[in-house]
Enzyme design. Structure first.
Site, PDB file in Angstrom:
ATOM      1  N   PHE A  93       1.059  -6.340   0.456  1.00 25.17           N
ATOM      2  CA  PHE A  93       0.157  -6.822  -0.584  1.00 25.17           C
ATOM      3  C   PHE A  93      -0.181  -5.645  -1.497  1.00 25.17           C
ATOM      4  CE2 PHE A  93      -4.141  -8.318  -1.971  1.00 25.17           C
ATOM      5  CZ  PHE A  93      -3.690  -9.414  -2.683  1.00 25.17           C
ATOM      6  N   ALA A  94       0.598  -5.484  -2.556  1.00 22.76           N
ATOM      7  CA  ALA A  94       0.479  -4.323  -3.438  1.00 22.76           C
ATOM      8  C   ALA A  94      -0.665  -4.503  -4.431  1.00 22.76           C
ATOM      9  CB  ALA A  94       1.789  -4.106  -4.189  1.00 22.76           C
ATOM     10  N   HIS A  95      -1.419  -3.428  -4.662  1.00 23.09           N
ATOM     11  CA  HIS A  95      -2.527  -3.469  -5.604  1.00 23.09           C
ATOM     12  C   HIS A  95      -3.013  -2.053  -5.869  1.00 23.09           C
ATOM     13  CE1 HIS A  95      -4.334  -3.395  -1.622  1.00 23.09           C
ATOM     14  NE2 HIS A  95      -5.438  -2.893  -2.167  1.00 23.09           N
ATOM     15  N   ALA A  96      -3.849  -1.906  -6.870  1.00 26.12           N
ATOM     16  CA  ALA A  96      -4.528  -0.654  -7.165  1.00 26.12           C
ATOM     17  C   ALA A  96      -5.919  -1.009  -7.697  1.00 26.12           C
ATOM     18  CB  ALA A  96      -3.740   0.167  -8.185  1.00 26.12           C
TER      19      ALA A  96
END
Length: 260
Positions: free
Chosen positions: A66-69
């Site tokens: 679950f990619a995020h920034a």
């Protein structure tokens, strides 16, 4: 709250994508958001840098990252993308590698996307095989929209909690406080509600820096192995959850931590 169908549109879903490594997988998910005008390329770079700096904490379930920034000026609207890989890649996670599904989140704030996170968590827990076999974006969306509640294990009952501790809070923690921690919060709340403990315990998703200050207000922390190592000793139990979509794993952790 924003629904899943508002955030994940067909043009942000790509199936059987060829990539060389985990950076390529995140880049593919970011490019879908870039093409739809949801983010600038700087946000994709930030998603990759987050893993480089904090480790593979975004791999929150077997085969799923679950990619995020953090929210930034590079995010123009809250949106999701979905990338199913043709061949799985290694992120370096000790339990959940290799990854064949990457979902990327770009958020303008920390709350509006919580309903969408809950829908994805439920769908992955119940319909991962169907999602792996889906032939086009429309079928992916149909499966996600149909995801129902996850059956929980036998409840200990509300009575066993009514005389609980003085703090009555659980923290779910990730590097940024809005992605994987919120994902884990949603699954944890499913378990608490099924037990009848919802009125007695609150759950707060937060980041590593804030968690150290908030620990004195909480009973315990649930997080990933990478974040647990970053937190160190915060004066309350810190329990590592391997599969953030698994109500059974969280159920077992709570029974151990609360001695049920």
């Amino acid at each position: 709250m924003t629904s899943l169908t508002q955030l994940l549109r067909p043009e942000r879903i790509a199936l059987d994508v060829e990539v060389g490594d985990w950076r390529g997988a995140i880049r593919a998910a970011g490019e879908l958001l870039e093409r739809s005008g949801s983010i600038d390329p700087d946000y994709t770079v930030a998603m990759i840098r987050s893993v480089e700096e904090k480790g593979p904490y975004i791999v929150v379930a077997p085969g799923f990252a679950f990619a995020h920034a953090r929210p930034s000026a590079a995010v123009h609207e809250t949106a999701l993308s979905w990338v199913r890989l043709a061949e799985p890649v290694e992120f370096g996670h000790p339990d959940n590698d290799p990854v064949d599904l990457v979902v990327a989140l770009a958020a303008t704030d920390s709350t509006s996307h919580s309903r969408a996170m809950a829908a994805i968590a439920k769908a992955l827990a119940r319909h991962r095989t169907e999602l792996n076999r889906a032939g086009d974006p429309a079928e992916i969306l149909r499966i996600l929209e149909a995801g129902g509640p996850v059956p929980a294990a036998e409840s200990p009952g509300a009575a066993s909690r009514s005389g609980g501790s003085t703090r009555d809070k659980i923290l779910t923690v990730c590097g940024n406080g809005l992605g994987t921690s919120l994902f884990l919060k949603n699954t944890l709340e499913q378990v608490l509600d099924s037990w009848g403990w919802g009125p007695y315990l609150s759950v707060e998703a937060t980041d590593t820096i804030s968690a150290k200050g908030k620990a004195k207000e909480a009973d315990l922390i649930l997080t990933s192995g990478e974040i647990a190592r970053t937190l160190g000793d915060v004066g309350i139990p810190v329990h590592v959850i391997t599969d953030f979509t698994s109500t059974s794993e969280i159920d077992a952790a709570l029974r151990e931590l609360y001695d049920i």
